[in-house]
Design an enzyme around this catalytic site. Structure first.
Site, PDB file in Angstrom:
ATOM      1  N   TYR A  52       0.848  -1.198   0.000  1.00  0.00           N
ATOM      2  CA  TYR A  52       0.000   0.000   0.000  1.00  0.00           C
ATOM      3  C   TYR A  52       0.884   1.249   0.000  1.00  0.00           C
ATOM      4  O   TYR A  52       1.631   1.508   0.940  1.00  0.00           O
ATOM      5  CB  TYR A  52      -0.951   0.007   1.209  1.00  0.00           C
ATOM      6  N   SER A 216     -13.379  -3.865   0.197  1.00  0.00           N
ATOM      7  CA  SER A 216     -14.145  -2.973  -0.696  1.00  0.00           C
ATOM      8  C   SER A 216     -15.657  -3.123  -0.511  1.00  0.00           C
ATOM      9  O   SER A 216     -16.377  -3.494  -1.455  1.00  0.00           O
ATOM     10  CB  SER A 216     -13.746  -3.213  -2.158  1.00  0.00           C
ATOM     11  N   PRO A 217     -16.147  -2.784   0.678  1.00  0.00           N
ATOM     12  CA  PRO A 217     -17.581  -2.958   0.944  1.00  0.00           C
ATOM     13  C   PRO A 217     -18.514  -2.049   0.147  1.00  0.00           C
ATOM     14  O   PRO A 217     -19.719  -2.263   0.155  1.00  0.00           O
ATOM     15  CB  PRO A 217     -17.697  -2.658   2.452  1.00  0.00           C
ATOM     16  N   GLY A 221     -17.631  -4.202  -9.289  1.00  0.00           N
ATOM     17  CA  GLY A 221     -16.579  -4.572 -10.245  1.00  0.00           C
ATOM     18  C   GLY A 221     -15.232  -4.626  -9.550  1.00  0.00           C
ATOM     19  O   GLY A 221     -15.133  -4.727  -8.328  1.00  0.00           O
ATOM     20  N   GLU A 224     -14.056  -0.416  -9.857  1.00  0.00           N
ATOM     21  CA  GLU A 224     -14.729   0.425 -10.860  1.00  0.00           C
ATOM     22  C   GLU A 224     -15.342   1.674 -10.233  1.00  0.00           C
ATOM     23  O   GLU A 224     -15.720   2.600 -10.922  1.00  0.00           O
ATOM     24  CB  GLU A 224     -15.792  -0.388 -11.595  1.00  0.00           C
TER      25      GLU A 224
HETATM   26  N1  LIG Z   1      -6.942  -8.118   0.001  1.00  0.00           N
HETATM   27  C1  LIG Z   1      -7.076  -7.409  -1.103  1.00  0.00           C
HETATM   28  O1  LIG Z   1      -6.732  -7.858  -2.205  1.00  0.00           O
HETATM   29  C2  LIG Z   1      -7.627  -6.021  -1.003  1.00  0.00           C
HETATM   30  C3  LIG Z   1      -7.944  -5.294  -2.153  1.00  0.00           C
HETATM   31  C4  LIG Z   1      -8.456  -4.018  -2.000  1.00  0.00           C
HETATM   32  C5  LIG Z   1      -8.638  -3.464  -0.746  1.00  0.00           C
HETATM   33  N2  LIG Z   1      -8.288  -4.184   0.359  1.00  0.00           N
HETATM   34  C6  LIG Z   1      -8.478  -3.634   1.727  1.00  0.00           C
HETATM   35  O2  LIG Z   1      -9.820  -3.234   1.849  1.00  0.00           O
HETATM   36  C7  LIG Z   1      -9.880  -1.864   2.228  1.00  0.00           C
HETATM   37  C8  LIG Z   1     -11.105  -1.256   1.635  1.00  0.00           C
HETATM   38  O3  LIG Z   1     -10.989  -1.195   0.214  1.00  0.00           O
HETATM   39  P1  LIG Z   1     -11.634   0.037  -0.584  1.00  0.00           P
HETATM   40  O4  LIG Z   1     -10.952   1.293  -0.221  1.00  0.00           O
HETATM   41  O5  LIG Z   1     -11.672  -0.338  -2.013  1.00  0.00           O
HETATM   42  O6  LIG Z   1     -13.115   0.002   0.061  1.00  0.00           O
HETATM   43  P2  LIG Z   1     -14.400   0.866   0.063  1.00  0.00           P
HETATM   44  O7  LIG Z   1     -14.689   1.210   1.473  1.00  0.00           O
HETATM   45  O8  LIG Z   1     -15.438   0.110  -0.696  1.00  0.00           O
HETATM   46  O9  LIG Z   1     -14.084   2.185  -0.762  1.00  0.00           O
HETATM   47  C9  LIG Z   1     -13.517   3.318  -0.161  1.00  0.00           C
HETATM   48  C10 LIG Z   1     -13.387   4.377  -1.218  1.00  0.00           C
HETATM   49  O10 LIG Z   1     -14.708   4.813  -1.592  1.00  0.00           O
HETATM   50  C11 LIG Z   1     -14.792   6.217  -1.405  1.00  0.00           C
HETATM   51  N3  LIG Z   1     -16.172   6.597  -1.036  1.00  0.00           N
HETATM   52  C12 LIG Z   1     -17.008   7.352  -1.795  1.00  0.00           C
HETATM   53  N4  LIG Z   1     -18.186   7.523  -1.189  1.00  0.00           N
HETATM   54  C13 LIG Z   1     -18.102   6.887  -0.009  1.00  0.00           C
HETATM   55  C14 LIG Z   1     -19.015   6.730   1.076  1.00  0.00           C
HETATM   56  N5  LIG Z   1     -20.235   7.269   1.079  1.00  0.00           N
HETATM   57  N6  LIG Z   1     -18.629   5.992   2.122  1.00  0.00           N
HETATM   58  C15 LIG Z   1     -17.406   5.417   2.169  1.00  0.00           C
HETATM   59  N7  LIG Z   1     -16.482   5.544   1.173  1.00  0.00           N
HETATM   60  C16 LIG Z   1     -16.837   6.284   0.080  1.00  0.00           C
HETATM   61  C17 LIG Z   1     -13.768   6.538  -0.325  1.00  0.00           C
HETATM   62  O11 LIG Z   1     -13.410   7.901  -0.451  1.00  0.00           O
HETATM   63  P3  LIG Z   1     -13.042   8.748   0.863  1.00  0.00           P
HETATM   64  O12 LIG Z   1     -11.730   8.241   1.352  1.00  0.00           O
HETATM   65  O13 LIG Z   1     -12.979  10.132   0.340  1.00  0.00           O
HETATM   66  O14 LIG Z   1     -14.155   8.551   1.851  1.00  0.00           O
HETATM   67  C18 LIG Z   1     -12.639   5.595  -0.714  1.00  0.00           C
HETATM   68  O15 LIG Z   1     -11.900   6.132  -1.808  1.00  0.00           O
HETATM   69  C19 LIG Z   1      -8.542  -1.266   1.788  1.00  0.00           C
HETATM   70  O16 LIG Z   1      -8.172  -0.134   2.539  1.00  0.00           O
HETATM   71  C20 LIG Z   1      -7.608  -2.423   2.048  1.00  0.00           C
HETATM   72  O17 LIG Z   1      -7.260  -2.428   3.426  1.00  0.00           O
HETATM   73  C21 LIG Z   1      -7.804  -5.450   0.251  1.00  0.00           C
END
Ligand SMILES: NC(=O)c1ccc[n+]([C@@H]2O[C@H](COP(=O)([O-])OP(=O)(O)OC[C@H]3O[C@@H](n4cnc5c(N)ncnc54)[C@H](OP(=O)(O)O)[C@@H]3O)[C@@H](O)[C@H]2O)c1
Length: 306
Positions: A52, A216-217, A221, A224
């Site tokens: 990261y 990525s809750p 995609g 995406e």
């Molecule tokens: N094991 C793996 O292969 C893998 C892959 C990917 C991720 N991960 C882990 O999973 C975590 C979460 O992944 P993710 O960041 O893709 O997850 P996510 O919580 O689905 O997405 C967060 C992103 O969405 C944005 N966003 C837009 N509107 C939002 C709202 N209303 N509420 C919350 N977020 C909003 C956030 O922006 P803002 O920051 O501006 O709120 C942030 O850029 C990562 O930090 C990592 O630790 C693991």
């Protein structure tokens, strides 16, 4: 916030984990406020990876939390290894050991609570992984071990040599990405939802008490974008909005509650870098949707029932 035991371990963790993949974008002051806000809300489990920000996210976190012995005991740290960005995956003993040493140095700590193998390595040798895990465990550098993005056969292959329990499997799952749930409903059917791409990983993890950490809750995609307030998902957003009004939380809170309503006892790994949004997730973790509501969200996301 609700807590769960991670896999078969006695490690008690909050049901909402704070993903640190995106914190590179924060200023020092904002990172400090974000980490403090998370801890004040009981979200003291932080998910990292050596890749990261090419290690920078771990460094930013250690500075933001003001790492010292006292702080370390109040938080649960997980990191991942095995990705050599853009070039290969590497589960060799040498790489795993070097990666953990790098994470420990950047996180300014002498142990990880949990280490995950980040993505499958086509050239995996279970004996090498076992040797690395044994050394890390014996040396006190890692307390618990898990995987990420691995299917049942890959986990079984690892377990041929690995002695420690696999306590977690981090997998993509959300209301907008429910592939692993859909196939369990479309058994022996000819439609796309019936296609098994991951060896029934959901049932496998439940059977073997491996906690699924849902990454990525809010994404649909593969990176995406978010489905929240996205015009591509009008029915899903309408349903999340309706339930948010009913329970006095936000649509993102309902999306978290939807994941946590599943009896597999998932741990949700959020990715927001905004304290207010993280708190919405934490609040969502405290509501319990009815079965009817869970299915209504599932259908509103475009899924079908046989
Ligand atoms: N094991 C793996 O292969 C893998 C892959 C990917 C991720 N991960 C882990 O999973 C975590 C979460 O992944 P993710 O960041 O893709 O997850 P996510 O919580 O689905 O997405 C967060 C992103 O969405 C944005 N966003 C837009 N509107 C939002 C709202 N209303 N509420 C919350 N977020 C909003 C956030 O922006 P803002 O920051 O501006 O709120 C942030 O850029 C990562 O930090 C990592 O630790 C693991």
């Amino acid at each position: 916030m609700k807590t769960i035991s991670l896999g078969t371990s006695t490690l008690s963790v909050p049901s909402v984990a704070v993903g640190c993949m995106r914190i590179k974008s924060l200023s020092s002051a904002d990172a400090e406020a974000f980490v403090k806000g998370a801890m004040d809300a009981g979200a003291n489990f932080f998910d990292h990876a050596d890749v990261y920000g090419d290690g920078v996210c771990e460094e930013i976190f250690a500075r933001a939390v003001g790492m010292n012995q006292g702080i370390r005991e109040k938080i649960i740290l997980q990191s991942k290894c095995g990705i050599v960005r853009g070039r290969m995956f590497d589960f060799s003993r040498e790489h795993i050991l070097a990666s953990v040493d790098g994470s420990l140095k950047r996180l300014k700590t002498d142990y990880l609570d949990v280490l995950l193998l980040h993505r499958p390595d086509a050239l995996v040798e279970p004996e090498e992984v076992a040797a690395a895990f044994d050394a890390l465990h014996a040396g006190g550098k890692v307390r618990h071990f898990g995987v990420s993005n691995q299917n049942p056969m890959q986990i079984k292959l690892l377990k041929k040599s690995v002695r420690q329990p696999i306590v977690a499997n981090q997998l993509q799952l959300s209301a907008g990405f429910g592939n692993m749930i859909a196939k369990g409903l479309h058994v022996n059917m000819l439609d796309e939802a019936a296609v098994d791409r991951d060896g029934y990983i959901l049932d496998f993890c439940r059977l073997h008490d491996i906690t699924i950490q849902t990454w990525s809750p809010f994404q649909y995609g593969y990176f995406e974008g978010v489905f929240l307030d996205n015009p591509k998902f009008p029915e899903l957003n309408a349903k999340l909005g309706e339930l948010a009004a009913k329970y006095g939380v936000t649509p993102s809170g309902v999306a978290v509650a939807w994941l946590l309503r599943h009896p597999a006892n998932f741990q949700v790994v959020t990715g927001t870098t905004k304290t207010a949004r993280l708190l919405e997730c934490v609040r969502g973790s405290d509501i319990r949707l009815t079965k009817e509501e869970w299915y209504a969200v599932y259908l509103a996301a475009g899924n079908t029932l046989p």
